[in-house]
Design a protein around this motif. Structure first.
Motif, PDB file in Angstrom:
ATOM      1  N   SER A 118      39.763  48.189 -34.309  1.00  0.00           N
ATOM      2  CA  SER A 118      40.855  48.849 -35.011  1.00  0.00           C
ATOM      3  C   SER A 118      42.080  48.830 -34.109  1.00  0.00           C
ATOM      4  CB  SER A 118      40.461  50.296 -35.328  1.00  0.00           C
ATOM      5  OG  SER A 118      41.537  51.001 -35.897  1.00  0.00           O
ATOM      6  N   SER A 152      38.089  50.674 -40.166  1.00  0.00           N
ATOM      7  CA  SER A 152      39.066  50.393 -39.111  1.00  0.00           C
ATOM      8  C   SER A 152      40.446  50.945 -39.416  1.00  0.00           C
ATOM      9  CB  SER A 152      39.166  48.881 -38.875  1.00  0.00           C
ATOM     10  OG  SER A 152      39.580  48.219 -40.062  1.00  0.00           O
ATOM     11  N   HIS A 181      45.222  47.052 -45.174  1.00  0.00           N
ATOM     12  CA  HIS A 181      45.659  46.505 -43.887  1.00  0.00           C
ATOM     13  C   HIS A 181      46.949  45.691 -44.005  1.00  0.00           C
ATOM     14  CE1 HIS A 181      41.909  47.885 -42.345  1.00  0.00           C
ATOM     15  NE2 HIS A 181      41.185  46.977 -42.955  1.00  0.00           N
ATOM     16  N   THR A 197      48.095  51.559 -38.940  1.00  0.00           N
ATOM     17  CA  THR A 197      46.761  51.079 -38.587  1.00  0.00           C
ATOM     18  C   THR A 197      46.590  49.632 -39.035  1.00  0.00           C
ATOM     19  OG1 THR A 197      45.759  51.847 -40.661  1.00  0.00           O
ATOM     20  CG2 THR A 197      45.793  53.402 -38.812  1.00  0.00           C
ATOM     21  N   ASN A 199      43.724  45.915 -37.990  1.00  0.00           N
ATOM     22  CA  ASN A 199      42.559  45.542 -37.197  1.00  0.00           C
ATOM     23  C   ASN A 199      42.681  44.096 -36.729  1.00  0.00           C
ATOM     24  OD1 ASN A 199      41.331  43.689 -39.054  1.00  0.00           O
ATOM     25  ND2 ASN A 199      40.322  45.359 -40.127  1.00  0.00           N
ATOM     26  N   SER A 223      40.832  49.988 -30.351  1.00  0.00           N
ATOM     27  CA  SER A 223      39.656  50.860 -30.365  1.00  0.00           C
ATOM     28  C   SER A 223      38.461  50.251 -29.641  1.00  0.00           C
ATOM     29  CB  SER A 223      39.237  51.119 -31.813  1.00  0.00           C
ATOM     30  OG  SER A 223      38.571  49.989 -32.349  1.00  0.00           O
TER      31      SER A 223
END
Length: 327
Positions: A118, A152, A181, A197, A199, A223
């Protein structure tokens, strides 16, 4: 007596034939769900060659089942409208717990990585450069968060970014939006929000599909490893059909005269996949731990709970965490 016996036999035969007909109807077509990380049209186009190959191998029509969000796919499986599909770990957990789903194989990225990460991303010219920069909580920043059922995009940053730092996003930022995403990344690239956010898989995909947009992004947080996305089926599918589906997916791009062409099909899926790997519900344990840690932090910080009730709830969560750790 004989008449009653004949009637009973005829009734049983009718029930049996209806049951067989229903079973045949249930497997005449397979609905394969696709998570909404990008446009439905693009996803359908990418997965069409795989579905056609699956149809040939199984002798059953395979349809793409699209939903506007993860919740729609989970509900689809719960009511037998979705037979199998590509899930994130968080949504797979919901499908397993609420919709009779089961993890049976796992996606693998082109590099052979056992998972993905993530990210928090900001515009390349933004003054935001590290995690601490987005945790000042002065209500000055705008934040593009993920779908609440995204592993994620939502769950992982909720725990590692916010819960572990005792930060409530709602009290921290000027505005918060929730989207997939690609939408979040484009919003950051276009400076519609300060950070969002994302990934690593989606970043790889964006670098191929919209390199000019990917070039406008920088990573400000990464992450711990997240297990690769699982493929989940309905546990109540016929056992022989499940065996055929599993064999097809595990052999795809690995065995047979068409293996090389099949690997090209996989490489074009979503963020780019290598051949599938066998898996099980056990891959969801780290995600379950994240959920429990999040719940524990919430209970521990709840000043309105009586002391005895708080102790009881924390003990229950700790017991669940202990059970997961031993699996």
């Amino acid at each position: 007596m004989k008449l009653l016996k004949l009637v009973a036999t005829a009734f049983a035969a009718t029930v049996l034939s209806v049951g067989v007909a229903q079973a045949e109807d249930a497997v005449r077509e397979l609905n394969f769900s696709l998570i909404s990380t990008e446009s439905s049209t693009a996803l359908k186009s990418q997965f069409e060659p795989l579905f056609k190959d699956m149809e040939k191998a199984l002798g059953i029509k395979v349809n793409a089942y699209m939903a506007s969000d993860y919740a729609g796919v989970i509900e689809g499986m719960r009511f037998n409208k979705v037979d199998l599909g590509w899930f994130g770990n968080k949504s797979a957990m919901e499908a397993v717990d609420r919709a009779g789903g089961e993890v049976f194989v796992q996606t693998v990225d082109l590099a052979g990585d056992p998972g993905y990460w993530s990210l928090l991303v900001a515009h390349k010219d933004s003054p935001l450069n590290k995690l601490e920069d987005v945790l000042k909580c002065d209500k000055s920043l705008t934040f593009a968060n993920g779908d609440p059922n995204s592993t994620s995009g939502y769950l992982v940053p909720s725990y590692y970014v916010f819960a572990k730092n005792n930060v409530d996003p709602k009290a921290c930022y000027k505005t918060i939006t929730n989207a997939n995403h690609e939408t979040n990344a484009l919003a950051v690239a276009n400076r519609q929000v300060d950070f969002g956010t994302f990934n690593t898989e989606a970043m790889d995909r964006l670098q191929k599909t919209h390199p000019e947009m990917a070039a406008k992004l920088k990573v400000i947080w990464k992450s711990p490893l997240i297990p690769s996305d699982p493929i989940v089926w309905r546990k109540n599918l016929p056992a022989d059909l499940k065996a055929k589906i599993k064999t097809f997916l595990l052999d795809y791009g690995v065995k047979g005269a068409n293996a090389e062409a099949e690997r090209k099909v996989l490489a074009n899926l979503s963020q780019g996949w290598a051949p599938f790997r066998e898996s099980s519900d056990a891959q969801l344990n780290p995600i379950r731990q994240l959920e429990l840690f999040k719940s524990r932090a919430k209970v521990a910080d709840d000043g309105s709970l009586p002391a005895d009730e708080k102790t009881r709830k924390l003990a229950e969560i700790d017991e669940k965490l202990k059970a997961l750790a031993s699996n």
